[in-house]
Write a protein that holds these residues in place. Structure first.
Motif, PDB file in Angstrom:
ATOM      1  N   ARG A  59       0.869  -1.184   0.000  1.00 20.93           N
ATOM      2  CA  ARG A  59       0.000   0.000   0.000  1.00 20.93           C
ATOM      3  C   ARG A  59       0.900   1.227   0.000  1.00 20.93           C
ATOM      4  NH1 ARG A  59      -3.161  -3.419  -0.230  1.00 20.93           N
ATOM      5  NH2 ARG A  59      -4.656  -4.269   1.225  1.00 20.93           N
ATOM      6  N   VAL A  61       0.794   5.821  -0.316  1.00 17.84           N
ATOM      7  CA  VAL A  61       0.078   7.075  -0.530  1.00 17.84           C
ATOM      8  C   VAL A  61       1.099   8.212  -0.478  1.00 17.84           C
ATOM      9  CG1 VAL A  61      -0.529   7.273   1.943  1.00 17.84           C
ATOM     10  CG2 VAL A  61      -1.868   8.517   0.249  1.00 17.84           C
ATOM     11  N   ARG A 119      -1.169  14.971   7.705  1.00 16.01           N
ATOM     12  CA  ARG A 119      -1.623  14.327   6.456  1.00 16.01           C
ATOM     13  C   ARG A 119      -1.678  12.801   6.626  1.00 16.01           C
ATOM     14  NH1 ARG A 119       0.294  17.640   1.365  1.00 16.01           N
ATOM     15  NH2 ARG A 119      -0.418  19.687   2.038  1.00 16.01           N
ATOM     16  N   GLU A 139      -4.808  11.666   8.411  1.00 15.72           N
ATOM     17  CA  GLU A 139      -6.019  11.622   7.565  1.00 15.72           C
ATOM     18  C   GLU A 139      -6.250  10.209   7.021  1.00 15.72           C
ATOM     19  OE1 GLU A 139      -5.742  14.378   4.302  1.00 15.72           O
ATOM     20  OE2 GLU A 139      -5.067  15.995   5.635  1.00 15.72           O
ATOM     21  N   HIS A 140      -5.187   9.449   6.878  1.00 21.46           N
ATOM     22  CA  HIS A 140      -5.283   8.077   6.372  1.00 21.46           C
ATOM     23  C   HIS A 140      -5.146   7.050   7.492  1.00 21.46           C
ATOM     24  CE1 HIS A 140      -5.220   8.904   1.994  1.00 21.46           C
ATOM     25  NE2 HIS A 140      -4.663  10.025   2.404  1.00 21.46           N
ATOM     26  N   THR A 160      -3.135  14.871  -0.035  1.00 21.36           N
ATOM     27  CA  THR A 160      -2.589  13.526  -0.245  1.00 21.36           C
ATOM     28  C   THR A 160      -3.123  12.940  -1.552  1.00 21.36           C
ATOM     29  OG1 THR A 160      -4.375  12.438   0.942  1.00 21.36           O
ATOM     30  CG2 THR A 160      -2.501  13.176   2.249  1.00 21.36           C
ATOM     31  N   LEU A 199      -4.964   6.403  -2.519  1.00 26.42           N
ATOM     32  CA  LEU A 199      -4.203   5.266  -2.001  1.00 26.42           C
ATOM     33  C   LEU A 199      -3.953   4.267  -3.134  1.00 26.42           C
ATOM     34  CD1 LEU A 199      -3.211   3.780   0.644  1.00 26.42           C
ATOM     35  CD2 LEU A 199      -5.439   2.656   0.624  1.00 26.42           C
TER      36      LEU A 199
END
Ligand SMILES: [Zn+2]
Ligand SMILES: [Zn+2]
Length: 256
Positions: A3, A5, A39, A42-43, A248, A251
């Protein structure tokens, strides 16, 4: 499983979070430590989980938050010896820095990070390819020009954050002085939208399925121009995303 971002992307600051089944790390820290932590949150990402902060090169849009992330969040710093020499005075007091040579392969459990030397005009700079459980991601910005190893690399990746720094016409007509325009478009500068699209086309002939247009210039590019340049890639089976300069990115997921 992989993963990733982009927490920040552009000539104003760069940072990409990468996570595999057994390792997480940050590539670059080009905003303040506070902004990057916000930031990440936020994920749902706690930067303190990162096993490393790999700094690709010495330019401030990649390194300016590195010292703070090391001191406040405990991220171990990792960079080439040349990059360390160039940034040592700017990162402040650090407990220690792991170093490697450009081109060395780094291993963290089942996760492998290939560092690829670039012709960009930093000091011993690299771009990186991450592989875990068969999934392969490139974090490819500040590339100089489409050098041969990069062309060969593209079809081997599943996904890439790839530099689309400038639109050639905007750069030519824009306000930058001639020597700065020559630096950006020169062999040690940045990739243009057409260069990015040509490279992604090489990738689409192989296994590349996801492209994130990255490191856009604020003066010399526009998201709509970069996306328009990349439109033809959609018909070749590529999902094209864009990492905005002020937020951002979407993803990126490879595998389950
Ligand atoms: Zn940069
Ligand atoms: Zn740079």
């Amino acid at each position: 499983m992989l993963r990733a971002v982009a927490l920040a992307s552009g000539s104003n600051g760069n940072s990409v979070w990468v996570e595999t089944a057994d390792f997480a790390f940050l590539v670059d820290a080009g905003l303040s430590g506070r902004a990057l932590a916000a930031r990440a949150a936020e994920h749902g990402i706690d930067l303190g989980r990162a096993g490393a902060l790999l700094v690709t090169h010495d330019h401030s849009d990649h390194v300016c938050g590195a010292g703070v992330l090391h001191r406040r969040h405990g991220l171990p710093l990792l960079m080439t010896r040349g990059t360390l020499r160039a940034v040592r005075a700017r990162i402040g007091k650090v407990a220690g820095v792991g170093t490697f040579g450009a081109g060395e392969t780094l291993r963290f459990g089942r996760t492998t990070v290939w560092t690829v030397p670039t012709p960009h005009d930093g000091v011993e700079g690299v771009c990186v390819v991450v592989e875990a459980d068969g999934a392969r991601l490139g974090v490819l910005t500040d590339l100089g020009h489409p050098f041969p190893e990069l062309v060969d690399l593209m079809p081997t990746l599943d996904a890439a954050f790839l530099e689309a720094n400038y639109d050639p016409d905007l750069l030519a007509r824009g306000p930058y002085p001639p020597e700065l325009k020559a630096r950006i478009a020169g062999p040690g500068g940045h990739l243009s939208n057409p260069e990015c699209v040509r490279l992604a086309g090489e990738g689409a002939g192989g296994r590349l399925r996801t492209l994130v247009l990255s490191h856009l210039s604020g003066e010399n590019n526009r998201p709509e121009l970069a996306l328009a340049a990349a439109r033809s890639l959609g018909t070749r089976g590529l999902r094209v995303e864009l990492a905005p300069r002020d937020a951002t990115s979407p993803l990126v997921r490879i595998g389950e």
